[in-house]
Design a protein around this motif. Structure first.
Motif, short mmCIF file in Angstrom:
data_model
loop_
_atom_site.label_atom_id
_atom_site.label_comp_id
_atom_site.label_asym_id
_atom_site.label_seq_id
_atom_site.Cartn_x
_atom_site.Cartn_y
_atom_site.Cartn_z
N MET A 118 0.84 -1.18 0.00
CA MET A 118 0.00 0.00 0.00
C MET A 118 0.89 1.24 0.00
SD MET A 118 -3.36 0.66 0.57
CE MET A 118 -4.32 2.05 0.96
N ALA A 119 0.59 2.15 -0.90
CA ALA A 119 1.39 3.37 -1.02
C ALA A 119 1.09 4.32 0.13
CB ALA A 119 1.07 4.05 -2.34
N GLU A 120 2.12 5.03 0.56
CA GLU A 120 1.96 6.04 1.60
C GLU A 120 1.84 7.40 0.91
OE1 GLU A 120 4.18 7.82 5.57
OE2 GLU A 120 5.13 6.21 4.43
N TYR A 121 0.75 8.09 1.14
CA TYR A 121 0.48 9.38 0.51
C TYR A 121 1.03 10.51 1.35
CZ TYR A 121 -2.65 7.15 -2.81
OH TYR A 121 -3.16 6.37 -3.81
N PHE A 122 1.52 11.54 0.67
CA PHE A 122 2.03 12.74 1.31
C PHE A 122 1.32 13.95 0.72
CE2 PHE A 122 5.36 9.57 1.22
CZ PHE A 122 5.80 9.56 2.52
N LYS A 123 1.15 14.98 1.52
CA LYS A 123 0.54 16.22 1.04
C LYS A 123 1.63 17.23 0.72
CE LYS A 123 -3.99 15.80 3.08
NZ LYS A 123 -4.70 15.55 1.85
N GLN A 124 1.44 17.94 -0.38
CA GLN A 124 2.39 18.96 -0.81
C GLN A 124 1.69 19.82 -1.85
OE1 GLN A 124 6.25 17.51 -2.08
NE2 GLN A 124 6.37 19.10 -3.64
N ASP A 125 2.08 21.07 -1.95
CA ASP A 125 1.53 21.90 -3.02
C ASP A 125 1.99 21.36 -4.36
OD1 ASP A 125 0.33 23.53 -1.16
OD2 ASP A 125 1.82 25.12 -1.29
N SER A 145 -3.20 22.62 -3.31
CA SER A 145 -2.93 21.55 -2.35
C SER A 145 -3.13 20.22 -3.07
CB SER A 145 -3.88 21.67 -1.17
OG SER A 145 -3.63 20.64 -0.26
N ALA A 146 -2.13 19.37 -3.04
CA ALA A 146 -2.17 18.10 -3.76
C ALA A 146 -1.60 17.00 -2.88
CB ALA A 146 -1.36 18.21 -5.05
N GLU A 147 -1.62 15.79 -3.39
CA GLU A 147 -1.00 14.68 -2.69
C GLU A 147 -0.22 13.84 -3.70
OE1 GLU A 147 -4.19 12.66 -0.74
OE2 GLU A 147 -4.80 11.61 -2.55
N TYR A 148 0.77 13.12 -3.19
CA TYR A 148 1.59 12.28 -4.04
C TYR A 148 2.03 11.06 -3.27
CZ TYR A 148 5.80 13.72 -1.53
OH TYR A 148 6.74 13.92 -0.56
N TYR A 149 2.51 10.07 -4.01
CA TYR A 149 3.25 8.98 -3.40
C TYR A 149 4.44 8.68 -4.29
CZ TYR A 149 0.63 5.55 -6.33
OH TYR A 149 0.06 4.86 -7.37
N TRP A 150 5.46 8.09 -3.67
CA TRP A 150 6.71 7.81 -4.38
C TRP A 150 6.55 6.61 -5.29
CZ3 TRP A 150 10.49 11.18 -4.50
CH2 TRP A 150 10.66 12.07 -3.44
N MET A 184 4.03 1.86 -16.56
CA MET A 184 4.43 2.48 -15.30
C MET A 184 4.22 1.49 -14.15
SD MET A 184 5.11 5.44 -16.60
CE MET A 184 5.63 6.15 -15.08
N ARG A 185 5.11 1.56 -13.18
CA ARG A 185 4.92 0.78 -11.94
C ARG A 185 4.30 1.69 -10.91
NH1 ARG A 185 10.78 -1.68 -11.41
NH2 ARG A 185 10.89 -2.66 -13.44
N LEU A 186 2.99 1.59 -10.80
CA LEU A 186 2.28 2.45 -9.86
C LEU A 186 1.84 1.62 -8.68
CD1 LEU A 186 0.16 4.38 -12.51
CD2 LEU A 186 2.27 5.10 -11.44
#
Length: 101
Positions: free
Chosen positions: A1-8, A15-20, A99-101
């Protein structure tokens, strides 16, 4: 399970979110304005330094992605003999299946 982070968002500053992804070399963003896209760490650093017109041009592209594709922003590899004064950005649509998502 991906860990989401908040960042502009590096494209529109919302305001958005991403994961590595890609062994922490790229971020997979979900922005409410730009939608989904991937950006490499190096490309993200260049976007921060770039003018607003550059970020705005890239911000429109993720929404134009064909079905089952993602917009990917990165810095193309340069040959060691390249005379380019600074790295440039490149954006392209890549099939999600690649892509490896």
């Amino acid at each position: 399970m991906a860990e989401y982070f908040k960042q502009d968002c590096p494209l529109c500053s919302s305001s958005a979110e991403y994961y590595w992804v890609d062994a922490h070399n790229r971020k997979y963003y979900h922005c409410p304005i730009c939608t989904y896209f991937i950006v490499s760490k190096r490309a993200e650093a260049l976007l921060v330094e770039a003018g607003a017109h550059v970020r705005e041009a890239y911000a429109a592209r993720p929404r134009q992605a064909p079905e089952d594709h993602l917009f990917v922003i990165l810095v193309p590899s340069q040959s060691p003999s390249s005379d380019a004064p600074r790295p440039s950005l490149s954006g392209s649509f890549v099939p999600k299946s690649e892509m490896r998502l």
